[in-house]
Write a protein that holds these residues in place. Structure first.
Motif, short mmCIF file in Angstrom:
data_model
loop_
_atom_site.label_atom_id
_atom_site.label_comp_id
_atom_site.label_asym_id
_atom_site.label_seq_id
_atom_site.Cartn_x
_atom_site.Cartn_y
_atom_site.Cartn_z
N LEU A 1 -3.62 0.63 5.53
CA LEU A 1 -2.42 1.05 6.24
C LEU A 1 -2.81 2.01 7.36
CD1 LEU A 1 -0.11 1.81 3.17
CD2 LEU A 1 -0.30 -0.32 4.46
N SER B 1 3.27 1.63 5.84
CA SER B 1 3.23 0.26 5.30
C SER B 1 3.64 -0.78 6.33
CB SER B 1 4.13 0.16 4.06
OG SER B 1 5.48 0.46 4.41
N LYS C 1 0.35 -2.31 8.63
CA LYS C 1 -0.74 -2.77 7.76
C LYS C 1 -1.66 -3.74 8.52
CE LYS C 1 0.18 -4.04 3.55
NZ LYS C 1 0.69 -4.85 2.42
N LEU D 1 -2.25 -3.80 -1.30
CA LEU D 1 -3.37 -4.02 -0.38
C LEU D 1 -4.32 -5.06 -0.99
CD1 LEU D 1 -4.13 -0.33 0.67
CD2 LEU D 1 -2.77 -2.05 1.90
#
Length: 234
Positions: free
Chosen positions: A53, A58, A61, A106
């Motif tokens: 990130l 978020s 990303k 992730l």
């Protein structure tokens, strides 16, 4: 009485047959060894990529697809065949489903790259977003002409055994005859070839600086083969 006599005759013939089968030739048993040192010319490297990130946001990303594309393009630009890059592992078997449930998820992927020139590997790393590189490490390595080399060493070991047997026999005034038995004892190193290197496990923060590219020192590997032989003494 006749029966006992017959048994004795059969036993006598059996002993004579056994005696005829005993090898009464004079023999000498010796071993021969041959060894050499080689430098690996095929190296398999694990590369781990992971999404991250930007600034902890978020919505910013850098996804795994972007990092993967960078890796593929860098491999192609380095002139490495695409089949030399394979996927080793995924962090999630269903990436899209997991991503919808958890936006902060992730993903990561592990790749295995086959190289013959470590300088090309350094160039590949420089072409990938450094923050997306989780780590790299050597998986295994090989020598392209290992089988040819093994054959050559075994022949040399055999000739060394013959030379040893010859001068030992001749020292006693005899002559060396033909070989009666050969036993291949294999690789004295047990087939283990351990690479010597330093500064190779890279973390993302190290990869951010191109000057921190892996510095690898491969030491030569010793291969040694031994054969046991039996020669006739004339």
């Amino acid at each position: 009485m006749k029966r006992l006599f017959a048994i004795a005759i059969v036993a006598l013939f059996s002993l004579n047959a056994v005696a005829q089968q005993v090898d009464l030739r004079k023999k000498i048993t010796v071993s021969g060894t041959a060894e050499t040192e080689i430098t690996p010319d095929i190296i398999y490297i694990n590369i781990s990529l992971k999404e991250y990130l930007k600034d902890g946001n978020s919505k910013k990303k850098v996804d795994i697809t972007t990092l993967e594309t960078q890796l593929f393009n860098a491999v192609q630009k380095a002139g490495i065949a695409k089949e030399n890059l394979t996927i080793n592992n995924l962090s999630s078997w269903n990436y899209q489903t997991t991503k919808k449930k958890d936006p902060d998820f992730l993903a990561s992927k592990q790749y295995r790259l086959k190289v013959t020139d470590l300088n090309k590997f350094n160039l590949i790393l420089e072409a990938i977003d450094a923050k997306g590189i989780a780590s790299t490490n050597i998986d295994s390595y090989d020598y392209s002409k290992i089988e040819v080399l093994k054959k050559e060493l075994k022949v040399k070991a055999l000739l060394a055994a013959k030379e040893k047997a010859a001068y030992m026999v001749e020292a006693l005034g005899d002559k060396l005859g033909s070989v009666l038995d050969i036993q291949d004892l294999g690789d004295n190193n047990g087939g283990m070839m351990v690479p010597q290197y330093r500064n190779y496990a890279m973390k993302a923060e190290m990869a951010m600086d191109a000057s921190q590219a892996p510095e690898i020192d491969f030491k030569k590997i010793k291969l040694s083969f031994t054969v046991n032989t039996v020669f006739e003494i004339k």
